[in-house]
Design a protein around this motif. Structure first.
Motif, PDB file in Angstrom:
ATOM      1  N   LYS A   1      46.763  32.759  52.797  1.00 31.82           N
ATOM      2  CA  LYS A   1      46.915  33.873  53.559  1.00 31.82           C
ATOM      3  C   LYS A   1      46.834  33.464  55.193  1.00 31.82           C
ATOM      4  CE  LYS A   1      44.225  37.904  54.882  1.00 31.82           C
ATOM      5  NZ  LYS A   1      42.897  38.707  54.673  1.00 31.82           N
TER       6      LYS A   1
ATOM      7  N   PHE B   1      41.099  38.250  49.788  1.00 34.05           N
ATOM      8  CA  PHE B   1      42.677  37.883  49.642  1.00 34.05           C
ATOM      9  C   PHE B   1      43.090  37.915  48.223  1.00 34.05           C
ATOM     10  CE2 PHE B   1      45.968  34.472  49.982  1.00 34.05           C
ATOM     11  CZ  PHE B   1      46.922  35.293  49.926  1.00 34.05           C
TER      12      PHE B   1
ATOM     13  N   SER C   1      40.876  37.096  43.356  1.00 33.49           N
ATOM     14  CA  SER C   1      40.497  37.208  44.996  1.00 33.49           C
ATOM     15  C   SER C   1      39.739  36.205  45.462  1.00 33.49           C
ATOM     16  CB  SER C   1      40.428  38.659  45.395  1.00 33.49           C
ATOM     17  OG  SER C   1      39.107  39.179  44.864  1.00 33.49           O
TER      18      SER C   1
END
Length: 170
Positions: free
Chosen positions: A167, A141, A137
């Motif tokens: 994202k 995200f 991550s």
């Protein structure tokens, strides 16, 4: 996680040098004659993850956190047995180890669309087996993958992981 590593800026390994990323030394000629040098073989005890983050959004991306999660504990405090050919890591207790390695990034430069930067985390060596799940991550995200074939995260190696930051904005 209580085991947060800190990197200052993009593309730097400076936080790895001089910190608590251990090496082990083993004396190979424990019995020697006076005047002979003692031979000590040094061994890395961590695997270094090189996370290459590429910004694929229209907005600039300033990386502030990177985290990697594995199917077993990969950071924390361990007892080490370095007598044999392979170093054996034994957890110092469930409260002192974690399956997630976390990196805080300070003073990072923003990445424009299409730009990449590297971030580094040290972890305990381990093997991810086929069908295991690992996740990576960036700034919260997260992406999880199922390992299709075994991956070795060996001591003394730099393992490169690519993260496509795509994202959508809020």
């Amino acid at each position: 996680s209580q085991y947060i590593q800190t990197q200052t800026g993009n593309n730097t390994m400076a936080h790895i040098a001089g910190k608590n990323y251990p090496l082990a030394g083993v004396t190979k000629n424990w019995y020697h004659y006076a005047g002979e040098p003692v031979e000590i073989e040094m061994t890395h005890l961590t695997c270094l993850l090189e996370v290459v983050v590429t910004n694929n959004t229209a907005e600039d991306l300033t990386v502030s956190t990177v985290a990697f999660s594995a199917p077993e504990n990969i950071v924390g405090t361990y007892y080490l047995n370095i007598v044999g050919d392979e170093t054996v890591f034994t957890s110092s207790g469930d409260n002192y180890v974690s399956k997630t390695a976390s990196l805080k990034v300070e003073d990072a430069e923003a990445l424009a669309n299409g730009q990449s930067a590297k971030y580094y985390l040290a972890v305990k060596p381990f093997d991810a087996k086929s069908a295991d799940k690992i996740s990576l991550s960036v700034n919260g995200f997260s992406k999880e993958i199922t390992v299709s074939e075994a991956i070795e995260f060996n001591a003394g190696e730099i393992k490169t992981l690519n993260f496509n930051y795509n994202k959508a904005p809020y």
